[in-house]
Enzyme design. Structure first.
Site, short mmCIF file in Angstrom:
data_model
loop_
_atom_site.label_atom_id
_atom_site.label_comp_id
_atom_site.label_asym_id
_atom_site.label_seq_id
_atom_site.Cartn_x
_atom_site.Cartn_y
_atom_site.Cartn_z
N LYS A 64 0.84 -1.19 0.00
CA LYS A 64 0.00 0.00 0.00
C LYS A 64 0.88 1.24 0.00
O LYS A 64 2.07 1.22 0.39
CB LYS A 64 -0.94 0.02 1.21
CG LYS A 64 -0.24 0.06 2.57
CD LYS A 64 0.18 1.46 3.02
CE LYS A 64 1.04 1.46 4.27
NZ LYS A 64 1.60 2.79 4.59
N ASP A 113 -2.28 -0.61 10.01
CA ASP A 113 -2.46 -0.77 8.57
C ASP A 113 -3.15 -2.07 8.18
O ASP A 113 -3.56 -2.24 7.03
CB ASP A 113 -1.11 -0.70 7.84
CG ASP A 113 -0.53 0.70 7.81
OD1 ASP A 113 -1.30 1.67 7.93
OD2 ASP A 113 0.70 0.83 7.67
#
Length: 283
Positions: free
Chosen positions: A9, A134
């Site tokens: 990401k 995350d």
């Protein structure tokens, strides 16, 4: 055997609040999944959980997020099965790209299927939040606005396919150290992520590229003053916008197409740097 991809990401925006009483920081971040991914293979065993990988930078003991995710899933469900897990590592380690969180998310998904647990995505998101800020987004995927400490997620329009160039110097950055430095610096200017959100809604690449923002840049750049040069180098090589990924040290640049990203990457080949060209990924 079951195989699950674990996608990297980037944070297109990252605004960081002051430290909370629980030790975490309130965040607001537009997060974007990339095509760059690790691969995890799972084989069911009678009771033991084991992890192997050829990457010598990755620990394989109880402190690895993959093992922590597997053990958390067993404790939460009372499952007695084990698993033999093999990690094929492509996402660089401690680079700000969420590789460990992505692996943990893939483990929750993989073992939920392998062990036949039938947990809902909402339940997996709850478990993921216990593992790291995350991890919920890595379960969620696509493009999203994350709030809280990362566990409150709202889906955003998928970014139009963009080329992404990743440049990592030959060192890593501790996320905890980056946040400690952030806490020692003056408060950053307030950033409004709505410009980025609008750019995503309109599919406007130029707006997206110009609205990139990361409050942690100041902290990591203070610790590693050579990083601004990498960012300038990416822009000089043709990236429409550039930003530090997460807590760093990777710098990413955006390009309007995968082909242009590869051309930019070719211009950045240099001893001591690792360079990848990838693309944004849809949910």
């Amino acid at each position: 055997m079951l195989a699950v991809k674990a996608f990297a990401k980037i944070n297109l925006t990252l605004s960081v609040g002051r430290k909370r009483s629980d030790g975490y920081h309130d965040l607001e971040s537009v997060m974007q999944q990339l095509e760059l991914h690790d691969l995890l293979e799972f084989v069911i065993t009678k009771d033991e959980i084991s992890l192997t990988t050829e990457n010598t930078e990755v620990p394989t003991g109880s402190d690895n997020l993959i093992v922590k995710a597997a053990e958390l899933l067993r404790r939460h469900t009372g499952c007695l099965w084990g698993a033999r897990i093999r990690l094929f590592k492509n996402i660089p380690v401690a680079a700000g790209l969420g590789g460990g969180s992505a692996d943990a998310a893939a483990t929750l998904i993989g073992l939920n299927n392998l062990w036949g647990l039938g947990l809902s995505m909402d339940r997996l998101l709850e478990l993921g939040a216990r593992l790291g800020s995350d991890v919920p987004f890595c379960l969620f995927g696509g493009t999203a606005l994350a709030r809280g400490r990362g566990e409150v997620l709202d889906r955003l329009p998928e970014a139009s396919p963009m080329g992404v160039v990743l440049v990592k110097p030959g060192f890593s950055v501790s996320t905890a150290e980056a946040y400690r430095m952030f806490d020692d610096l003056p408060d950053p200017e307030v950033y409004d992520a709505q410009t980025m959100v609008l750019g995503l809604h309109e599919g406007d690449f130029e707006t997206i590229a110009q609205a990139l923002h990361n409050d942690l840049e100041r902290a990591t750049f203070t610790m590693h003053p050579e990083l601004p040069q990498l960012k300038d180098g990416l822009l000089g090589a043709g990236a429409a916008g550039a930003l530090m990924a997460g807590s760093g040290p990777t710098i990413f640049g955006l390009a309007p197409s995968p082909e242009e990203a590869r051309r930019i990457a070719d211009r950045l080949e240099h001893p001591g740097l690792s360079v990848w060209a990838t693309t944004t990924a849809a949910f």
